[in-house]
Design a protein around this motif. Structure first.
Motif, short mmCIF file in Angstrom:
data_model
loop_
_atom_site.label_atom_id
_atom_site.label_comp_id
_atom_site.label_asym_id
_atom_site.label_seq_id
_atom_site.Cartn_x
_atom_site.Cartn_y
_atom_site.Cartn_z
N VAL A 129 0.85 -1.18 0.00
CA VAL A 129 0.00 0.00 0.00
C VAL A 129 0.88 1.23 0.00
O VAL A 129 1.82 1.32 0.78
N ILE A 145 -1.35 -7.91 -2.85
CA ILE A 145 -2.21 -6.75 -2.64
C ILE A 145 -3.08 -7.07 -1.44
O ILE A 145 -3.86 -8.04 -1.47
N LEU A 165 -7.59 -5.94 -1.80
CA LEU A 165 -8.02 -5.53 -3.13
C LEU A 165 -9.53 -5.34 -3.12
O LEU A 165 -10.28 -6.17 -2.60
N ARG A 222 -13.44 -6.41 0.32
CA ARG A 222 -11.99 -6.45 0.10
C ARG A 222 -11.43 -7.84 0.39
O ARG A 222 -11.85 -8.50 1.35
N THR A 236 -1.13 -0.65 -4.06
CA THR A 236 -2.39 0.07 -4.11
C THR A 236 -2.12 1.55 -3.87
O THR A 236 -1.43 1.91 -2.91
N ARG A 283 -6.98 2.49 -6.25
CA ARG A 283 -6.79 1.55 -7.36
C ARG A 283 -5.50 0.77 -7.16
O ARG A 283 -4.52 1.27 -6.61
N SER A 284 -5.52 -0.48 -7.62
CA SER A 284 -4.37 -1.37 -7.41
C SER A 284 -3.70 -1.68 -8.75
O SER A 284 -4.37 -1.79 -9.78
#
Length: 446
Positions: free
Chosen positions: A3, A122, A125, A131, A192, A198-199
Motif C-alpha cells: 500500500v 495486494i 483488493l 476487500r 495500491t 486503485r491497485s
C-alpha cells in the motif's frame, strides 16, 4: 504489504547527470568512500523442502517469495512462492508445504507452458463484494499476470485462482509466436495507490529494459483482469565518466533485463534491479525519470560474448562500478521500521554474485548501511545458507510465536547437501530460507 501513499516529486541534486531522460549519479558524487565492513552473518531457523528443476521434480525451481500475514491469527501466516514451471507453493511458518498450484499448460502443442517468475501481494483488493487479499504472479511462460485470492478459511488450500481469462491479455507480446520467444513478463511488484484506491502491478520484460504498469480490475463475478496503463524503458547503454559508451555484455539480441522490484508502501517509490547495471529508483506510476543510485561492481567493464562458452569474456575494469553489489542484483524488499512505519527502515537487495545482501536506507539518498550473509547454521539439522539468491521478502510485523520480531524469506539457489538423479547427474536443488528478523537485526546491528 503493498500500500502506498500519494505521489511526491523526486528531488534531484545539482551534481547529478541526466542522460537519455534518466538520472544517473556520477562516480565522483558517491559519499561512501570509506572501508566497507565485512558482511554480517546470520543463519536461518527454517527451510522449505527441496524443489528440483528436472522432469522428475516437475521442473520446479524456487524463485521469489511473498509473506502473507494473517491479521486474525499471525501464527497461521503463510509464505507464497513461485517455482517457475512448477507453479506456486504455499508454506506455513514451519516451512511445511500446505498447497501446490500448477502453472497453466501450453495453449497448443509446441507452445510454451506457464512459468511463474515473481509474486507480490495486494492487501485488501477492492472487489464488488468487499476487500480480499490477493497474490499477483508474473507468468513468464504465457506473458500474463495471474491473480489468486487468499482465503484463510481454507487452511489446506488457501489460494484460489481468480484470474479473469477473458481479461488477461499478453503483457508485452503481440502473438503466440512472440510469446514462445520468451521476451515476456518477468519481474513484478504490486501496490495500491492510497489516493485513488486503485491497485496496480509493475512488470518487467525478460531480455529487455521495458517496464509496464497494469491496473488490476476485479469484476462482479469475483474474477480479476487487468489493463496496461503505460510503459517505459530503462537505458541499455551508458556514457562512462571517460566519455566511452558501455553496454553490459550479453547474448546477442538480449538487453540488460530487470527482475527484482519492490514498491515502497509509504513513499510510492519503485525500486528496480537491472541485473548487470544496478538499482534504479522511480515513481511506481512510471511517470518520473529514473535515478540509478547504486551500480553493480562490474558496471563499465567491457565484455565480449563467447559463443563457445556461452558466457562473456571480461575486459579490463575501468573502475567505474559500485562497491556494494555484485551482478546479478536480484531480489529487492522493503524492511519497514515498526516503530516508525512511515519512515526509517531499509531497502534490502540480493547481491547474487557474491552470495550476500546489501542494506540501504529508505531515506537519506538510499545511503548504503552494510551487508550481510545468510550463512549455514550450527547444530544438527540446521539449515544451510543461501547462495545465488534470487527473490526475497521481509516483514517487520510480528508473526505469532514463531517469528515475533518479523521475518525475512530468501531464495537459496544452491541448496545443500543436494542430490543426484538416477544417472548420477547433479539435480538443481533450490528452496527458501526463513530468517528471524530480530536475529538479523542483532547480527547486522540494524
Amino acid at each position: 504489504m503493498s500500500v502506498i501513499s500519494g505521489r511526491r516529486t523526486p528531488v534531484v541534486a545539482a551534481a547529478t547527470l541526466v542522460v537519455l531522460g534518466v538520472i544517473a549519479v556520477p562516480a565522483h558524487a558517491r559519499a561512501d568512500r570509506g572501508a566497507t565492513p565485512s558482511p554480517a552473518r546470520v543463519s536461518a531457523s527454517v527451510e522449505t523442502p527441496s524443489l528440483f528443476d528436472d522432469e522428475a521434480g516437475g521442473n520446479a525451481n524456487a524463485d521469489d517469495p511473498a509473506i502473507w500475514r494473517n491479521a486474525k491469527d499471525p501464527d497461521r501466516s503463510l509464505v507464497i512462492a513461485t517455482a517457475k514451471e512448477g507453479g506456486l507453493r504455499v508454506y506455513d511458518l514451519d516451512g511445511r508445504q500446505v498447497q501446490s498450484l500448477p502453472a497453466p499448460p501450453p495453449p497448443a502443442d509446441g507452445d510454451m507452458p506457464g512459468r511463474f517468475n515473481n509474486v507480490d501481494l495486494i492487501m485488501g483488493l477492492r472487489f464488488p463484494d468487499g476487500r480480499h487479499d490477493v497474490a499477483v504472479v508474473s507468468d513468464r511462460g504465457r506473458d500474463q499476470l495471474r491473480v489468486y485470492r487468499i482465503d484463510p478459511a481454507r487452511p489446506t488450500a488457501p489460494l484460489v485462482d481468480v484470474t479473469d481469462e477473458t481479461a488477461a491479455p499478453r503483457v508485452f507480446s503481440s502473438g503466440q509466436d512472440e510469446v514462445n520467444e520468451q521476451r515476456t513478463a518477468y519481474g513484478l511488484a504490486a501496490y495500491t495507490d492510497r489516493r485513488s484506491g486503485r491497485s496496480f502491478a509493475v512488470t518487467s520484460r525478460r531480455h529487455a529494459t521495458a517496464l509496464a504498469l497494469a491496473e488490476l480490475l476485479p469484476n462482479a463475478q469475483g474474477k480479476v483482469g487487468y489493463r496496461t496503463v503505460r510503459t517505459t524503458s530503462l537505458p541499455s547503454s551508458f556514457t562512462l565518466p571517460d566519455g566511452k559508451k558501455w553496454t553490459p555484455c550479453g547474448e546477442p539480441g538480449e538487453l540488460p533485463q530487470v527482475e527484482g522490484m519492490v514498491v515502497d508502501p509509504d513513499t510510492g517509490d519503485l525500486y528496480a534491479g537491472q541485473e548487470d547495471v544496478g538499482i534504479w529508483k522511480l515513481d511506481a506510476d512510471l511517470r518520473s525519470p529514473a535515478r540509478l543510485f547504486e551500480k553493480v561492481r562490474s558496471f563499465g567493464v567491457p565484455g565480449t560474448w563467447n559463443p563457445q562458452t556461452e558466457e562473456c569474456d571480461a575486459g579490463t575494469d575501468p573502475g567505474f562500478g559500485g562497491r556494494h553489489v555484485s551482478a546479478d542484483v536480484e531480489g529487492l524488499t522493503i524492511w519497514r521500521d515498526p516503530r516508525h512505519p512511515g519512515r526509517g527502515g531499509y531497502l534490502l537487495a540480493s547481491s547474487q554474485g557474491d552470495d550476500t545482501f546489501a542494506v540501504f536506507e529508505r531515506g537519506n539518498g538510499n545511503a548504503y548501511v552494510r551487508g550481510f550473509r545468510v550463512a549455514t547454521g550450527t547444530g544438527p539439522g540446521a539449515p544451510d545458507g543461501s547462495e545465488e539468491s534470487d527473490g526475497a521478502a521481509v516483514t517487520s510485523a510480528p508473526l505469532g510465536t514463531k517469528f515475533p520480531n518479523g521475518l525475512l524469506v530468501v531464495q537459496d539457489g544452491a541448496n545443500t547437501p543436494g542430490t543426484t538423479g538416477p544417472d548420477g547427474e547433479a539435480r538443481t536443488d533450490t528452496n527458501f530460507k526463513f530468517v528471524d528478523l530480530g536475529r538479523l537485526g542483532r547480527a547486522a546491528r540494524l
